[in-house]
Every structure is written in C-alpha cells, then in structure tokens.
Design a protein around this motif. Structure first.
Motif, PDB file in Angstrom:
ATOM      1  N   GLN A 116       8.138  43.230  57.240  1.00 40.75           N
ATOM      2  CA  GLN A 116       6.900  43.882  56.819  1.00 40.75           C
ATOM      3  C   GLN A 116       5.879  43.912  57.958  1.00 40.75           C
ATOM      4  OE1 GLN A 116       6.143  45.052  53.449  1.00 40.75           O
ATOM      5  NE2 GLN A 116       4.478  46.028  54.570  1.00 40.75           N
TER       6      GLN A 116
ATOM      7  N   GLY B 237      11.832  51.311  57.286  1.00 43.72           N
ATOM      8  CA  GLY B 237      11.556  51.760  55.928  1.00 43.72           C
ATOM      9  C   GLY B 237      10.887  50.657  55.123  1.00 43.72           C
ATOM     10  N   SER B 238      11.136  50.671  53.838  1.00 41.49           N
ATOM     11  CA  SER B 238      10.549  49.704  52.925  1.00 41.49           C
ATOM     12  C   SER B 238      11.141  48.314  53.126  1.00 41.49           C
ATOM     13  CB  SER B 238      10.794  50.156  51.483  1.00 41.49           C
ATOM     14  OG  SER B 238      10.493  49.124  50.564  1.00 41.49           O
ATOM     15  N   SER B 239      10.316  47.298  52.870  1.00 43.38           N
ATOM     16  CA  SER B 239      10.801  45.915  52.868  1.00 43.38           C
ATOM     17  C   SER B 239      11.377  45.534  51.508  1.00 43.38           C
ATOM     18  CB  SER B 239       9.669  44.952  53.247  1.00 43.38           C
ATOM     19  OG  SER B 239       9.180  45.232  54.541  1.00 43.38           O
ATOM     20  N   ASP B 240      11.402  46.463  50.581  1.00 44.33           N
ATOM     21  CA  ASP B 240      12.051  46.320  49.271  1.00 44.33           C
ATOM     22  C   ASP B 240      11.582  45.067  48.525  1.00 44.33           C
ATOM     23  OD1 ASP B 240      13.638  46.964  47.135  1.00 44.33           O
ATOM     24  OD2 ASP B 240      15.525  46.360  48.063  1.00 44.33           O
ATOM     25  N   TRP B 241      10.275  44.961  48.358  1.00 46.93           N
ATOM     26  CA  TRP B 241       9.724  43.796  47.662  1.00 46.93           C
ATOM     27  C   TRP B 241      10.094  43.775  46.184  1.00 46.93           C
ATOM     28  CZ3 TRP B 241       8.307  39.767  50.253  1.00 46.93           C
ATOM     29  CH2 TRP B 241       7.870  39.915  51.572  1.00 46.93           C
TER      30      TRP B 241
END
Length: 248
Positions: free
Chosen positions: A206, A214-218
């Motif tokens: 992050q 891309g997203s850190s997929d929290w």
C-alpha cells in the motif's frame, strides 16, 4: 539480543527470503522467472530456518502471531508479551518485504500485471471463495501449531545429566513443517498461516511507490489474519484437551 529485536530481525529475514523468492519467480526478466511452486515453497521453508537460527536463542523465534498466541493459550508464553511480539513481527515483515522490493525494483518496473506485482507482498486465493479460503488458512495453521506444540527439542543426554543440543540444525524441523504445509495445503490461498507475514507486506504494498501497482486487496486481508488465529486457538485447545503437559 532483546527478545523484540530478535523477533523483528528473525521475521525480517523470513520475509526477505519469502517475498524475494516470489518476486524471483513471478516478475519479468529475473533469473528465476517461472521456476514454479517447488522453488517458492522451498525458499519459504529455508527462510523459516534462517529466521529461527538467528532469533531462536533469544526470543524462541515465534516469527508469527499465531505461534505466540498458541503458546500463550497452552500456558507456555506470557500473555503480557504477546502484543510486543506481534508488533515486532509485523514490523519485521514490513522490513523484509521492503528489502525484497528494493532488490527487485527494476523487475517490478518491467512487469505489467498488477497481480504479479502484488504477489511478493500479500497472499491471494487461487479461487476466491472467502469461506473456503478462511477454512484453508484455519486448517493450515492448525497443522503448523499442533505440530510445533508436540515438537521436542533436539536434545540428548550425555549420561551425566548434561543436555547436548544440535545447535542451528535444531531449526530444521519447523522448516520441514512449513515446507510440507506449503506443498500439500498451500495451493488454495498461498498459505499465509501467519498474520504478520501477510499484513506487514500488504501494508508495504500500500505504501511503496510501485510503478503500475493495483489494489492491495484489503477486502481479503481478514482471511490471512483471522484464519491463522482461529487455527492456532483450535490447535492449542486440542493440545490442552488431550491432557499434555506443555512443550518439551
């Protein structure tokens, strides 16, 4: 060495090797690109080995909040020390992942797929089914903690009452344990089996200025955090139920 520093350094070594091997296998133009799951699981296991070798004599080398919690439940570790251990483990995991990023930065820059850029940091399921993914993490960690609780120290007696240890070789059993869990049970979620191993690097993903990330997929992050904690609690509960006397 202070116990918290030992946990920090041991976990940093573990994640440096673990994040590093994933980067080596999945990023573009590395020497180890596409070398496969056997390479990843082997390096993670050996990463555990070196972390335990360094931290073991000072902190017991938990390197994993699930281990600290499991030992506390069975009465072999003080609950008051758990928060400090967990903080040190998460911070060490952040450091290890950060170092692997520095080493492989050129390869991160040459990799277009955001998912591959994330892989050296956090775990992600092969098939996203949160209940199944959670169960996988619970079972994998259950095996890890149960076997650790039943492990005995690599010590013999010289006949005069003096224990003789195996030194650093004594760290091998837990390395083999992590290796077999990865080979056998790790194909579903990437076998975090360690909240710090996933949370610390996920935070680094992050924060770091990774090109094209891309997203850190929290939304998934609770699985590799809560799953291992539940698995550790179940393993400790079974250990106590069976009437054992604690870790030898």
């Amino acid at each position: 060495m202070n116990v918290y520093i030992a946990e920090f350094i041991g976990t940093a070594l573990l994640l440096g090797m673990g994040s590093g091997v994933v980067a080596n296998v999945v990023l573009n133009k590395t020497k180890g690109q596409n070398s496969g799951w056997m390479v990843i699981t082997t390096a993670w296991a050996l990463g555990v080995f070196i972390g335990v070798v360094v931290a073991g004599p000072y902190s017991g080398a938990h390197l994993n909040p699930a281990v600290s919690i499991g030992l506390a439940i069975v009465g072999d570790f003080a609950w008051g020390m758990v928060p400090g251990y967990v903080i040190a483990q998460i911070a060490g995991a952040m450091m290890g992942a950060g170092v692997s990023y520095v080493i492989y930065k050129d390869h991160f820059d040459l990799t277009d797929d955001p998912g591959l850029k994330f892989a050296p940091f956090g775990t992600a399921p092969a098939i996203r089914n949160l209940s199944s993914n959670f169960t996988s993490e619970v079972i994998g960690t259950f095996v890890l903690i149960l076997v650790i609780l039943y492990s005995t120290g690599p010590v013999i007696d010289d006949g005069k009452g003096t224990p003789i240890g195996l030194g650093s070789i004594g760290a091998l059993p837990v390395a083999f344990l992590v290796w077999v869990i990865g080979l056998s049970l790790g194909g579903t979620t990437g076998y975090a089996i360690n909240p710090a191993r996933d949370l610390g690097p996920r935070i680094m993903h992050q924060l770091l200025p990774i090109k094209g990330k891309g997203s850190s997929d929290w939304s998934y992050s609770w699985v590799p955090i809560l799953g291992p904690i539940v698995g550790a609690a179940l393993a400790a509960g079974l250990f106590l139920l069976l009437g054992t006397n604690g870790v030898s």
